[in-house]
Enzyme design. Structure first.
Site, PDB file in Angstrom:
ATOM      1  N   ARG A  70       0.074  -5.706  16.189  1.00  0.00           N
ATOM      2  CA  ARG A  70       0.488  -4.259  15.690  1.00  0.00           C
ATOM      3  C   ARG A  70      -0.851  -3.397  15.692  1.00  0.00           C
ATOM      4  O   ARG A  70      -1.597  -3.698  15.156  1.00  0.00           O
ATOM      5  CB  ARG A  70       1.101  -4.284  14.118  1.00  0.00           C
ATOM      6  CG  ARG A  70       2.422  -4.971  14.216  1.00  0.00           C
ATOM      7  CD  ARG A  70       3.053  -5.121  12.949  1.00  0.00           C
ATOM      8  NE  ARG A  70       2.072  -5.786  12.034  1.00  0.00           N
ATOM      9  CZ  ARG A  70       2.311  -5.910  10.684  1.00  0.00           C
ATOM     10  NH1 ARG A  70       3.345  -5.606  10.089  1.00  0.00           N
ATOM     11  NH2 ARG A  70       1.629  -6.741  10.082  1.00  0.00           N
TER      12      ARG A  70
ATOM     13  N   PHE B 266      -5.883  -6.452  -1.287  1.00  0.00           N
ATOM     14  CA  PHE B 266      -6.907  -6.335  -0.334  1.00  0.00           C
ATOM     15  C   PHE B 266      -6.950  -7.394   0.836  1.00  0.00           C
ATOM     16  O   PHE B 266      -7.890  -7.293   1.369  1.00  0.00           O
ATOM     17  CB  PHE B 266      -8.229  -5.975  -1.064  1.00  0.00           C
ATOM     18  CG  PHE B 266      -8.333  -4.835  -2.098  1.00  0.00           C
ATOM     19  CD1 PHE B 266      -8.416  -3.715  -1.721  1.00  0.00           C
ATOM     20  CD2 PHE B 266      -7.954  -5.144  -3.227  1.00  0.00           C
ATOM     21  CE1 PHE B 266      -8.164  -2.531  -2.452  1.00  0.00           C
ATOM     22  CE2 PHE B 266      -7.800  -4.020  -4.108  1.00  0.00           C
ATOM     23  CZ  PHE B 266      -7.985  -2.853  -3.862  1.00  0.00           C
ATOM     24  N   LEU B 267      -6.101  -8.140   0.898  1.00  0.00           N
ATOM     25  CA  LEU B 267      -6.307  -9.488   1.836  1.00  0.00           C
ATOM     26  C   LEU B 267      -6.328  -8.867   3.177  1.00  0.00           C
ATOM     27  O   LEU B 267      -6.014  -7.827   3.769  1.00  0.00           O
ATOM     28  CB  LEU B 267      -5.069 -10.190   1.849  1.00  0.00           C
ATOM     29  CG  LEU B 267      -3.690  -9.997   1.913  1.00  0.00           C
ATOM     30  CD1 LEU B 267      -3.489  -9.879   3.417  1.00  0.00           C
ATOM     31  CD2 LEU B 267      -2.822 -10.963   1.107  1.00  0.00           C
TER      32      LEU B 267
ATOM     33  N   THR C 192       0.767  -1.441   0.043  1.00  0.00           N
ATOM     34  CA  THR C 192      -0.171  -0.039  -0.106  1.00  0.00           C
ATOM     35  C   THR C 192       0.923   1.229   0.041  1.00  0.00           C
ATOM     36  O   THR C 192       1.856   1.283   0.964  1.00  0.00           O
ATOM     37  CB  THR C 192      -0.855  -0.002   1.216  1.00  0.00           C
ATOM     38  OG1 THR C 192      -1.588  -1.206   1.254  1.00  0.00           O
ATOM     39  CG2 THR C 192      -1.688   1.305   1.204  1.00  0.00           C
TER      40      THR C 192
ATOM     41  N   LYS D 138      -2.465   2.915   9.937  1.00  0.00           N
ATOM     42  CA  LYS D 138      -1.532   3.677   9.191  1.00  0.00           C
ATOM     43  C   LYS D 138      -1.805   4.300   7.883  1.00  0.00           C
ATOM     44  O   LYS D 138      -1.495   5.207   7.549  1.00  0.00           O
ATOM     45  CB  LYS D 138      -0.348   2.758   9.167  1.00  0.00           C
ATOM     46  CG  LYS D 138       0.036   2.166   7.803  1.00  0.00           C
ATOM     47  CD  LYS D 138       1.186   1.063   7.673  1.00  0.00           C
ATOM     48  CE  LYS D 138       0.708  -0.209   6.712  1.00  0.00           C
ATOM     49  NZ  LYS D 138       0.648   0.363   5.412  1.00  0.00           N
TER      50      LYS D 138
ATOM     51  N   CYS E 141      -2.876  -2.132   9.092  1.00  0.00           N
ATOM     52  CA  CYS E 141      -3.320  -1.481   7.686  1.00  0.00           C
ATOM     53  C   CYS E 141      -4.250   0.033   8.008  1.00  0.00           C
ATOM     54  O   CYS E 141      -3.989   0.777   7.753  1.00  0.00           O
ATOM     55  CB  CYS E 141      -4.188  -2.200   6.857  1.00  0.00           C
ATOM     56  SG  CYS E 141      -3.010  -3.651   6.162  1.00  0.00           S
TER      57      CYS E 141
ATOM     58  N   LYS F  94      -7.553  -8.772  16.031  1.00  0.00           N
ATOM     59  CA  LYS F  94      -8.704  -9.272  15.527  1.00  0.00           C
ATOM     60  C   LYS F  94      -8.378 -10.740  15.846  1.00  0.00           C
ATOM     61  O   LYS F  94      -7.127 -11.189  15.936  1.00  0.00           O
ATOM     62  CB  LYS F  94      -8.874  -8.836  14.174  1.00  0.00           C
ATOM     63  CG  LYS F  94      -7.960  -9.420  13.197  1.00  0.00           C
ATOM     64  CD  LYS F  94      -8.827  -8.870  11.854  1.00  0.00           C
ATOM     65  CE  LYS F  94      -8.247  -9.675  10.748  1.00  0.00           C
ATOM     66  NZ  LYS F  94      -8.607  -9.702   9.425  1.00  0.00           N
TER      67      LYS F  94
HETATM   68  C1  UDX Z   1      -8.067  -4.595   6.531  1.00  0.00           C
HETATM   69  C2  UDX Z   1      -8.779  -4.608   5.126  1.00  0.00           C
HETATM   70  O1  UDX Z   1      -9.640  -5.282   5.529  1.00  0.00           O
HETATM   71  C3  UDX Z   1      -8.027  -5.408   3.788  1.00  0.00           C
HETATM   72  O2  UDX Z   1      -8.842  -5.249   2.842  1.00  0.00           O
HETATM   73  C4  UDX Z   1      -6.506  -4.541   3.674  1.00  0.00           C
HETATM   74  O3  UDX Z   1      -6.095  -5.218   2.789  1.00  0.00           O
HETATM   75  C5  UDX Z   1      -5.853  -4.531   5.028  1.00  0.00           C
HETATM   76  O4  UDX Z   1      -6.648  -4.000   6.149  1.00  0.00           O
HETATM   77  P1  UDX Z   1      -7.077  -6.225   8.346  1.00  0.00           P
HETATM   78  O5  UDX Z   1      -6.454  -5.150   8.983  1.00  0.00           O
HETATM   79  O6  UDX Z   1      -6.355  -7.485   8.187  1.00  0.00           O
HETATM   80  O7  UDX Z   1      -7.526  -5.814   6.770  1.00  0.00           O
HETATM   81  O8  UDX Z   1      -8.376  -6.539   9.191  1.00  0.00           O
HETATM   82  P2  UDX Z   1     -10.079  -6.417   9.250  1.00  0.00           P
HETATM   83  O9  UDX Z   1     -10.885  -7.520   9.113  1.00  0.00           O
HETATM   84  O10 UDX Z   1     -10.366  -5.354   7.958  1.00  0.00           O
HETATM   85  O11 UDX Z   1     -10.171  -5.733  10.727  1.00  0.00           O
HETATM   86  C6  UDX Z   1      -9.365  -4.482  10.823  1.00  0.00           C
HETATM   87  C7  UDX Z   1      -9.644  -3.886  12.245  1.00  0.00           C
HETATM   88  O12 UDX Z   1     -11.130  -3.399  12.379  1.00  0.00           O
HETATM   89  C8  UDX Z   1      -9.780  -5.120  13.237  1.00  0.00           C
HETATM   90  O13 UDX Z   1      -9.457  -4.369  14.613  1.00  0.00           O
HETATM   91  C9  UDX Z   1     -11.202  -5.459  13.612  1.00  0.00           C
HETATM   92  O14 UDX Z   1     -11.354  -5.648  14.917  1.00  0.00           O
HETATM   93  C10 UDX Z   1     -12.062  -4.126  13.224  1.00  0.00           C
HETATM   94  N1  UDX Z   1     -13.347  -4.182  12.853  1.00  0.00           N
HETATM   95  C11 UDX Z   1     -13.626  -4.725  11.658  1.00  0.00           C
HETATM   96  C12 UDX Z   1     -14.509  -3.727  13.692  1.00  0.00           C
HETATM   97  O15 UDX Z   1     -14.040  -3.268  14.767  1.00  0.00           O
HETATM   98  N2  UDX Z   1     -15.641  -3.899  13.175  1.00  0.00           N
HETATM   99  C13 UDX Z   1     -15.906  -4.378  11.984  1.00  0.00           C
HETATM  100  O16 UDX Z   1     -17.053  -4.403  11.701  1.00  0.00           O
HETATM  101  C14 UDX Z   1     -14.849  -5.048  11.198  1.00  0.00           C
END
Ligand code: UDX
Length: 433
Positions: free
Chosen positions: A329, A154-155, A123, A265, A262, A322
């Site tokens: 991180r 976007f993973l 990114t 940052k 992600c 999560k």
């Molecule tokens: C995210 C994007 O989803 C992904 O597309 C991108 O490539 C990288 O950043 P990620 O950081 O792995 O992915 O996790 P994600 O499942 O998106 O959750 C991010 C944070 O949001 C977590 O702390 C999660 O607990 C929180 N979250 C997510 C919520 O609090 N509520 C939700 O409804 C969804």
């Protein structure tokens, strides 16, 4: 059609990309300068916990379609297409630190002898491709022809392999037919929806997507505050608004705030580049403010239930940002524990995967790491659910209640039903209900 591909960087994005490309039938070289990491990978061990990833690494090594090395020269020589998937961490001021990207670009320029397609996978702020191009031109010793492309990833952590192999869309930002053809061929085995754009659009799509998702979470977190004050149930509200197809139910789960490497940052980096381009993207600052507030509100909820925290024992269930990842991180748990300790609370913690990484974090040095949730419960004045691991949804709550000093559960992820918990005799509070 199988291609020879090099992926530079063996972090979440790089390693998943390399392993999945090899699964898709390509021949992949994955380069990382971290010798320890490469040594581990050569033995078929993944340095990160990610469902299905280690199996793909092992399979690739066995078939000979996945090779790990620390030598950049080998990586450049081997392949026509080179993906840059190194880290772009935040600087103090929120700007993305692109020095690793620059290093890789310089190395590619230095070693390439014939046509190369260099693809941004990490990114990066919009217009980074211009810098990559300039650096490669500067170091292009053999005057080799090249193209730049942007193919953001976007993973999500915890489902990285699945997300990579079954994406909602593949974005390909290109400026030549040759680059477009190569990337379309590489992704052909996925039979995914592909959108071809110009380079700036592709770069922007990534930042804008993450910012939008983070905004959705902060929106529902703010709504959850109103729900508590008005006697509404945020989960009903989320369902109600989510049924509108224009909105959608996903990413409307309130909690203790988003974390991970992600969203925080990328929001800061997006705000920074927007400012540089002459626009103050204040909306994104508010998204971050709400997110910080959510952690403080969670701690306040514990205080409102227990009154003084000094000397009390708080058990934390879940440390990773999560479930299904050991990634610590920007995990909200770190700030929450910091605030609780500041109030004089003693902290016990348990996480199914993240404890090894958590032990290395300074702010968590003096907390007690427990073997299971029941050890956390023993003698605790409160249990705070910070990460919604499946394991926590199936706890023997009768046993938990008996073990606790006072049966207080503050549920930062709404994994339990308030009515049921109250019936069982818990002092229970969720988020926004
Ligand atoms: C995210 C994007 O989803 C992904 O597309 C991108 O490539 C990288 O950043 P990620 O950081 O792995 O992915 O996790 P994600 O499942 O998106 O959750 C991010 C944070 O949001 C977590 O702390 C999660 O607990 C929180 N979250 C997510 C919520 O609090 N509520 C939700 O409804 C969804």
């Amino acid at each position: 059609m199988p291609h020879n591909i090099t992926v530079v960087g063996a972090g979440y994005v790089g390693l998943t990309t390399a392993a999945c490309f090899s699964k898709m039938g390509h021949k992949v070289v994955c380069v990382d300068k971290d010798e320890k990491k490469i040594k581990l990978l050569k033995k078929g061990k993944s340095p990160i916990y990610e469902p299905g990833l280690e199996e793909l690494v092992k399979e690739g090594l066995r078939k000979g379609s996945l090779v790990f090395t620390t030598e950049m020269e080998k990586g450049v020589k081997n392949s026509t297409v080179i993906f840059i998937a190194v880290g772009t961490p935040p600087k103090e001021n929120g700007e993305a630190d692109l020095s690793s990207v620059e290093d890789v670009a310089r190395n590619i320029g230095y070693h390439m002898k014939e046509y190369k397609l260099i693809v941004e996978k990490s990114t990066v702020p919009v217009r980074t491709y211009q810098w990559i191009r300039r650096i490669i031109q500067m170091y292009n010793k053999y005057n080799a022809p090249f193209d730049i492309a942007c193919n953001p990833e976007f993973l999500r952590e915890g489902s990285a392999v699945k997300d990579f192999l079954h994406p909602d869309r593949v974005i390909i930002g290109v400026e030549s037919e040759k680059a477009k053809k190569l990337l379309l061929e590489i992704y052909e085995p996925l039979h995914a929806k592909v959108l071809v754009t110009n380079l700036s659009s592709a770069e922007l799509i990534k930042h804008a997507s993450n910012a939008f998702l983070a905004m959705k979470i902060s929106f529902i977190n703010a709504v959850s505050v109103i729900c508590e004050k008005a006697g509404a149930d945020v989960l009903e509200v989320a369902e109600g608004i989510g049924l509108d197809r224009r909105i959608g139910r996903e990413f409307l789960n309130p909690g203790v705030g988003f974390g991970g490497f992600c969203f925080p940052k990328d929001l800061s980096a997006f705000m920074h580049i927007s400012k540089e381009l002459g626009y103050d993207f204040k909306l994104l600052q508010e998204v971050l403010n709400i997110n910080e507030g959510q952690k403080l509100r969670f701690v306040k909820k514990i205080k409102e239930t227990l009154w003084n925290l000094n000397g009390k024992t708080i058990g934390i269930l879940g440390l990773s940002f999560k479930p299904n990842t050991d990634d610590m991180r920007f995990a909200p748990s770190i700030d929450i524990i910091y605030y609780l300790k500041n109030e004089g609370a003693k902290i016990k913690v348990y996480d199914p995967q993240a404890m090894e990484k958590a032990k290395r974090i300074d702010a968590l040095k003096d907390v007690k790491f427990c073997k299971n949730p029941y050890e956390v419960a023993k003698g605790s004045d409160c249990i705070a659910i910070v990460t919604e691991w499946e394991e926590f949804k199936n706890l023997d709550l009768t046993k938990i209640k008996k073990l606790m000093r006072v049966p207080v559960i503050i549920d930062g992820r709404n994994i339990y039903e308030p009515e049921k918990m109250k019936k069982m005799g818990f002092f229970y509070k969720g988020i926004g209900r």
